[in-house]
Scaffold this motif. Structure first.
Motif, PDB file in Angstrom:
ATOM      1  N   ASP A 119     -53.387  16.033  12.740  1.00  0.00           N
ATOM      2  CA  ASP A 119     -52.751  16.586  13.767  1.00  0.00           C
ATOM      3  C   ASP A 119     -51.351  15.597  14.225  1.00  0.00           C
ATOM      4  O   ASP A 119     -51.316  14.428  13.641  1.00  0.00           O
ATOM      5  CB  ASP A 119     -53.339  16.398  15.235  1.00  0.00           C
ATOM      6  N   ARG A 120     -50.150  16.416  14.130  1.00  0.00           N
ATOM      7  CA  ARG A 120     -48.721  15.747  14.287  1.00  0.00           C
ATOM      8  C   ARG A 120     -48.543  15.624  15.662  1.00  0.00           C
ATOM      9  O   ARG A 120     -47.213  14.982  15.827  1.00  0.00           O
ATOM     10  CB  ARG A 120     -47.773  16.512  13.535  1.00  0.00           C
ATOM     11  N   ASN A 121     -49.211  16.118  16.917  1.00  0.00           N
ATOM     12  CA  ASN A 121     -48.715  16.262  18.072  1.00  0.00           C
ATOM     13  C   ASN A 121     -49.469  15.117  18.802  1.00  0.00           C
ATOM     14  O   ASN A 121     -50.583  14.908  18.795  1.00  0.00           O
ATOM     15  CB  ASN A 121     -49.187  17.673  18.503  1.00  0.00           C
ATOM     16  N   TRP A 122     -48.568  14.481  19.663  1.00  0.00           N
ATOM     17  CA  TRP A 122     -49.179  13.344  20.478  1.00  0.00           C
ATOM     18  C   TRP A 122     -48.888  13.684  22.019  1.00  0.00           C
ATOM     19  O   TRP A 122     -48.011  14.309  22.486  1.00  0.00           O
ATOM     20  CB  TRP A 122     -48.344  12.319  20.470  1.00  0.00           C
ATOM     21  N   VAL A 123     -49.893  13.387  22.726  1.00  0.00           N
ATOM     22  CA  VAL A 123     -49.796  13.530  24.158  1.00  0.00           C
ATOM     23  C   VAL A 123     -49.220  12.481  24.751  1.00  0.00           C
ATOM     24  O   VAL A 123     -48.696  11.418  24.204  1.00  0.00           O
ATOM     25  CB  VAL A 123     -51.134  13.544  24.942  1.00  0.00           C
ATOM     26  N   SER A 124     -48.639  12.909  25.716  1.00  0.00           N
ATOM     27  CA  SER A 124     -47.809  11.741  26.729  1.00  0.00           C
ATOM     28  C   SER A 124     -48.383  10.408  26.907  1.00  0.00           C
ATOM     29  O   SER A 124     -49.641  10.714  26.866  1.00  0.00           O
ATOM     30  CB  SER A 124     -47.203  12.313  28.068  1.00  0.00           C
ATOM     31  N   LYS A 170     -53.639  11.342  19.769  1.00  0.00           N
ATOM     32  CA  LYS A 170     -52.939  12.649  19.339  1.00  0.00           C
ATOM     33  C   LYS A 170     -53.740  13.775  20.255  1.00  0.00           C
ATOM     34  O   LYS A 170     -54.674  13.573  20.900  1.00  0.00           O
ATOM     35  CB  LYS A 170     -53.741  12.953  17.981  1.00  0.00           C
ATOM     36  N   THR A 171     -53.278  15.027  20.236  1.00  0.00           N
ATOM     37  CA  THR A 171     -53.689  16.150  21.067  1.00  0.00           C
ATOM     38  C   THR A 171     -55.381  16.592  20.509  1.00  0.00           C
ATOM     39  O   THR A 171     -55.955  16.850  21.311  1.00  0.00           O
ATOM     40  CB  THR A 171     -52.907  17.274  21.038  1.00  0.00           C
ATOM     41  N   ARG A 175     -51.608   6.125  23.792  1.00  0.00           N
ATOM     42  CA  ARG A 175     -50.836   7.368  23.399  1.00  0.00           C
ATOM     43  C   ARG A 175     -51.982   7.721  22.192  1.00  0.00           C
ATOM     44  O   ARG A 175     -52.621   6.946  21.577  1.00  0.00           O
ATOM     45  CB  ARG A 175     -49.740   7.279  22.541  1.00  0.00           C
TER      46      ARG A 175
END
Length: 279
Positions: free
Chosen positions: A37-42, A15-16, A13
């Motif tokens: 970044d607070r968003n993670w990719v699948s 971060k975007t 996993r």
């Protein structure tokens, strides 16, 4: 006959902002973007590729290890390892057991292991190959050693004590848009091309089969979508160089039927199964 098989060795996993860097941001700014970044990719696959060739079987990259889960395996002083990426590998998902499940003995049934670069999720399975020839790009090896390597996503302190790779230069002729190459097989159907950007000295493995070419991209791009859009990742220290590499890969793949196979593209195995070429 030449055949390529994708082998998944766990999940990663990120971060975007690591998968796709923001245009106009330099290498340092892209690292800051990843931490913010607070968003993670699948979860993405950690892929190795087995090449079956008349001169033998070749494995491209070794995936990662279950020891990522052991406290202390990853250096705590580098928060990128412990906070910005998450590697999940079960013991039976390591490359050794995966090859055994295919009926292969790594020591007996592989002609060589080829490394695209030395980031830990490509070298974590090295322990399974103490008796094998291991081929790697010299330029990337030199920047992956010591403290500098540990700062750049490598774990040289975890390499096996017996590890002495066969280091190669890009000393072969130009191939399409690539200024140089390095042959792996005597018939010239498997060769390396320079694909720097994600890491200095990064290489890709090209396999020319009878009716299609396989481009084993390592981390030159995380997925085919970023390749099409010419989007460099957030890891690169030289976004312009990364984009130049993406342009070269695209030019190569539009000149001959080519299946693009990055190491973390969840769509890659399906493209491989369906022989879906870049167009």
């Amino acid at each position: 006959m030449i055949r390529v098989t994708a082998i998944e060795t766990g999940k990663a996993r990120m971060k975007t902002a690591q998968r796709t860097g923001q245009d106009g941001r330099n290498g340092f700014q892209r690292k800051i973007d990843i931490f913010r970044d607070r968003n993670w990719v699948s979860p993405l696959p950690i892929l190795c590729f087995l090449i079956e060739h008349p001169e033998g079987r070749f494995l491209v990259d070794t995936g990662d290890t279950w020891r990522n889960s052991v406290p202390g395996y990853l250096p705590r002083w580098n928060p990128f390892f412990t906070k910005e990426v998450s590697i999940r590998v079960a013991p039976q998902e390591e490359i050794g057991p995966r090859l055994s499940a295919l009926g292969l003995d790594p020591a007996r049934d592989l002609e060589a292991v080829i490394l695209t670069h030395f980031h830990h999720d490509h070298t974590g399975g090295l322990d399974h190959f103490p008796h094998n020839r291991i081929i790697a790009p010299r330029e990337n090896y030199e920047v992956s050693k010591g403290l500098k390597g540990m700062m750049m996503g490598c774990l040289p302190q975890r390499w096996p004590i017996w590890f002495r790779p066969e280091l190669v230069e890009m000393d072969g002729p130009p191939v399409g848009p690539f200024a140089s190459s390095h042959p792996i097989t005597e018939d010239g159907r498997i060769f390396l091309v320079p694909t720097p950007g994600h890491a200095r000295g990064h290489v890709a493995v090209v396999v020319r089969a009878e009716d299609v070419t396989y481009f084993l991209a390592g981390d030159a791009t995380y997925d085919e979508a970023n390749l099409r859009a010419e989007k460099a990742d957030g890891v690169t220290n030289d976004p312009a160089l990364s984009v130049a590499t993406l342009k070269a890969i695209k030019a190569f793949a539009t000149n001959e039927p080519t299946i693009i196979l990055p190491a973390h593209d969840p769509e890659g195995p399906s493209r491989l199964d369906h022989r879906q070429v870049f167009a």
